[in-house]
Design a protein around this motif. Structure first.
Motif, PDB file in Angstrom:
ATOM      1  N   UNK A   1     -10.198  -5.633   1.390  1.00  0.00           N
ATOM      2  CA  UNK A   1      -9.163  -6.796   1.080  1.00  0.00           C
ATOM      3  C   UNK A   1     -10.416  -7.731   1.132  1.00  0.00           C
ATOM      4  N   UNK A   2     -10.477  -8.904   0.438  1.00  0.00           N
ATOM      5  CA  UNK A   2     -11.506  -9.998   0.648  1.00  0.00           C
ATOM      6  C   UNK A   2     -11.471 -10.537   2.153  1.00  0.00           C
TER       7      UNK A   2
ATOM      8  N   UNK B   1      -2.424 -10.388   1.188  1.00  0.00           N
ATOM      9  CA  UNK B   1      -2.954  -8.998   1.210  1.00  0.00           C
ATOM     10  C   UNK B   1      -2.347  -8.457   2.339  1.00  0.00           C
ATOM     11  N   UNK B   2      -1.375  -8.550   3.068  1.00  0.00           N
ATOM     12  CA  UNK B   2      -0.773  -8.070   3.974  1.00  0.00           C
ATOM     13  C   UNK B   2       0.088  -7.256   2.960  1.00  0.00           C
ATOM     14  N   UNK B   3       0.276  -5.991   3.069  1.00  0.00           N
ATOM     15  CA  UNK B   3       1.337  -5.024   2.711  1.00  0.00           C
ATOM     16  C   UNK B   3       2.681  -5.257   3.444  1.00  0.00           C
ATOM     17  N   UNK B   4       3.675  -6.064   3.077  1.00  0.00           N
ATOM     18  CA  UNK B   4       4.820  -6.192   3.533  1.00  0.00           C
ATOM     19  C   UNK B   4       5.456  -4.960   4.323  1.00  0.00           C
TER      20      UNK B   4
ATOM     21  N   UNK C   1      -4.233  -3.955   0.572  1.00  0.00           N
ATOM     22  CA  UNK C   1      -4.738  -3.252  -0.263  1.00  0.00           C
ATOM     23  C   UNK C   1      -6.379  -3.005  -0.416  1.00  0.00           C
ATOM     24  N   UNK C   2      -6.874  -1.877  -0.823  1.00  0.00           N
ATOM     25  CA  UNK C   2      -8.194  -1.561  -0.741  1.00  0.00           C
ATOM     26  C   UNK C   2      -8.382  -0.772  -2.038  1.00  0.00           C
ATOM     27  N   UNK C   3      -9.514  -0.526  -2.272  1.00  0.00           N
ATOM     28  CA  UNK C   3     -10.020   0.158  -3.524  1.00  0.00           C
ATOM     29  C   UNK C   3     -11.048   1.143  -3.299  1.00  0.00           C
TER      30      UNK C   3
END
Length: 167
Positions: free
Chosen positions: A161-162, A39-42, A62-64
């Motif tokens: 993210x979780x 979940x790290x956006x490269x 990422x988030x929502x």
């Protein structure tokens, strides 16, 4: 100072930055868990390098908002080695990540932090855009930076993210 994407060779230095920048292990652990979860956006995990040494790190995940994971990213943590505080490292990282997120087509960047500090980067309270934090007590520190792809439909409940929920 060079701002660039992190590489696998930077992981120990990134951990050292967050360990030095914060009083407890939570932020360093969070970065490790985001990375482990994928979940790290490269393209939004950046390091600041001075004289070949990593002195700062900032990442997004990422988030929502209302279950939509395409329009928003959660920013954080951001850490700078204490001996480089006040030298513009954090500001350079912030400007770079906001520009990169905009170029990648995200609509908003969200963070939890001091409004007096982050307002200089265009962040405002998320409630201004009807975006609500996962914890109501966070509202006075929960901020958003809108980007070119933002539309007013981007509103509602925000979720990180979780790995953030496991803290």
């Amino acid at each position: 100072m060079l701002i660039r994407r992190e590489t696998s060779a930077d992981h120990d230095a990134i951990r050292a930055v967050h360990t030095a920048a914060f009083p407890g292990p939570m932020e360093a652990k969070l970065v490790d868990e985001l990375r482990t979860d994928g979940d790290l956006i490269d393209t939004l995990s950046l390091v600041a390098v001075i004289d070949g040494r990593v002195v700062g790190h900032l990442c997004c995940s990422p988030a929502s908002i209302r279950s939509d994971r395409t329009v928003s990213v959660g920013l954080g943590p951001i850490g700078v080695l204490p001996e480089h505080h006040g030298a513009g490292v954090g500001s350079a990282l912030m400007h770079a990540v906001v520009a990169a997120a905009d170029a990648l087509g995200y609509g908003v960047v969200i963070l939890l932090g001091d409004p007096k500090f982050y307002s200089r980067f265009g962040f405002v309270l998320a409630s201004t855009f009807s975006i609500t934090p996962p914890e109501p007590d966070w509202a006075r520190y929960f901020q958003v930076r809108t980007l070119a792809a933002y539309t007013p439909a981007v509103s509602g409940a925000f979720r990180y993210a979780p790995a953030f929920e496991r803290l």
